[in-house]
Design an enzyme around this catalytic site. Structure first.
Site, PDB file in Angstrom:
ATOM      1  N   ASP A   1      -9.884  -3.785  -5.631  1.00  0.00           N
ATOM      2  CA  ASP A   1      -9.318  -2.852  -4.735  1.00  0.00           C
ATOM      3  C   ASP A   1      -9.991  -1.639  -4.933  1.00  0.00           C
ATOM      4  O   ASP A   1     -10.128  -0.896  -6.009  1.00  0.00           O
ATOM      5  CB  ASP A   1      -7.722  -2.704  -5.139  1.00  0.00           C
ATOM      6  CG  ASP A   1      -7.228  -2.035  -4.012  1.00  0.00           C
ATOM      7  OD1 ASP A   1      -7.631  -1.163  -3.283  1.00  0.00           O
ATOM      8  OD2 ASP A   1      -6.006  -2.082  -3.945  1.00  0.00           O
TER       9      ASP A   1
ATOM     10  N   SER B   1       0.637  -1.196  -0.019  1.00  0.00           N
ATOM     11  CA  SER B   1       0.156   0.101   0.017  1.00  0.00           C
ATOM     12  C   SER B   1       0.976   1.149   0.008  1.00  0.00           C
ATOM     13  O   SER B   1       1.780   1.499  -0.883  1.00  0.00           O
ATOM     14  CB  SER B   1      -0.861  -0.101   1.019  1.00  0.00           C
ATOM     15  OG  SER B   1      -1.942   0.867   0.968  1.00  0.00           O
TER      16      SER B   1
ATOM     17  N   HIS C   1      -7.863  -4.653  -1.296  1.00  0.00           N
ATOM     18  CA  HIS C   1      -6.802  -3.811  -0.837  1.00  0.00           C
ATOM     19  C   HIS C   1      -6.131  -4.877   0.111  1.00  0.00           C
ATOM     20  O   HIS C   1      -4.698  -4.659   0.124  1.00  0.00           O
ATOM     21  CB  HIS C   1      -6.987  -2.568  -0.366  1.00  0.00           C
ATOM     22  CG  HIS C   1      -5.840  -1.617  -0.423  1.00  0.00           C
ATOM     23  ND1 HIS C   1      -5.226  -1.038  -1.227  1.00  0.00           N
ATOM     24  CD2 HIS C   1      -5.082  -0.979   0.715  1.00  0.00           C
ATOM     25  CE1 HIS C   1      -4.207  -0.424  -1.266  1.00  0.00           C
ATOM     26  NE2 HIS C   1      -4.097  -0.304   0.151  1.00  0.00           N
TER      27      HIS C   1
HETATM   28  C1  MLT Z   1      -1.379   5.909  -0.035  1.00  0.00           C
HETATM   29  O1  MLT Z   1      -1.581   7.005   0.366  1.00  0.00           O
HETATM   30  O2  MLT Z   1      -0.140   5.668  -0.296  1.00  0.00           O
HETATM   31  C2  MLT Z   1      -2.397   5.103  -0.830  1.00  0.00           C
HETATM   32  O3  MLT Z   1      -3.650   5.997  -0.587  1.00  0.00           O
HETATM   33  C3  MLT Z   1      -2.418   3.607  -0.284  1.00  0.00           C
HETATM   34  C4  MLT Z   1      -2.846   4.223   1.359  1.00  0.00           C
HETATM   35  O4  MLT Z   1      -1.966   4.110   2.113  1.00  0.00           O
HETATM   36  O5  MLT Z   1      -3.805   4.052   1.872  1.00  0.00           O
END
Ligand code: MLT
Length: 208
Positions: free
Chosen positions: A155, A105, A186
């Protein structure tokens, strides 16, 4: 390590020939989060696991965002440089080779930024649920670097077109990209672990 460096965990290698892993957690995680994952996908590897230095409502991340999926790109650039410097310093301190990033992520997004902005820092990457981190990245030379990109079909954070664009961007820079879209959201699934483990095994076999 110099002052202002990253809080981190380091675990030395248990097997020669296994690539060191740079573990990069998601938002809400910290440096402890991915140690188990790292051990599962590559049991002999040295593990270097920093904690993101940006706080969002008290939760560590690797760069600032303006909203979910909308990034402060100046901060992405700055933080990728800081992380690149940290890895360079940690390699000297712990005597390890260039690591393969394993990011989830937000950690996968900073790993993608690191590949594009500091291509020499990483030996490759496993990017779990990553997005395009920069709208206008500089040309990077990723010739031959292996990258595994695992996306979730359902996702809610990463649209399918976005991960496909990231795969194309990294391939155009010369990386050897394997992109798989899994029947997942996700969150990670068993298939992520199996594919990541097999992929690391194939990278090790090629390097041997
Ligand atoms: C991010 O902010 O890098 C993406 O939105 C993934 C997350 O951290 O939820």
């Amino acid at each position: 390590m110099t002052e202002g460096s990253f809080i981190h965990r380091f675990e030395p290698a248990h097997a020669a020939g296994s690539p060191p892993l740079l573990l990069l957690h998601g938002t809400v995680g910290d440096e402890n989060d991915l140690l188990g994952l790292g051990k599962m996908i590559s049991p002999g590897s040295a593990l270097l696991s920093p904690r993101g230095r940006v706080l969002e409502h008290g939760m560590p991340r690797f760069f600032r965002r303006l909203a979910e999926g909308v990034f402060d790109e100046a901060d992405v650039r700055r933080r990728a440089q800081e992380l690149g410097d940290f890895v360079t310093e940690a390699r000297k301190q712990y005597g390890i080779a260039a690591p393969v990033a394993v990011g989830f992520s937000n950690g996968a997004n900073i790993a993608a930024a690191l590949l594009l902005l500091r291509p020499d820092v990483l030996a490759g990457g496993i990017l779990l649920r990553a997005m395009v981190p920069l709208s206008d990245p500089p040309p990077a030379d990723l010739a031959g670097k292996p990258v595994l990109l695992l996306s979730g079909q359902a996702d809610p954070i990463v649209p399918a077109g976005n991960s496909a664009r990231l795969a194309a961007l990294l391939s155009q820079a010369g990386a050897s990209v394997t992109h798989r879209v899994l029947p997942a959201g996700h969150q990670l699934s068993q298939a992520d672990l199996t594919l990541a483990r097999d992929w690391i095994g194939s990278v090790e076999a090629k390097a041997a």
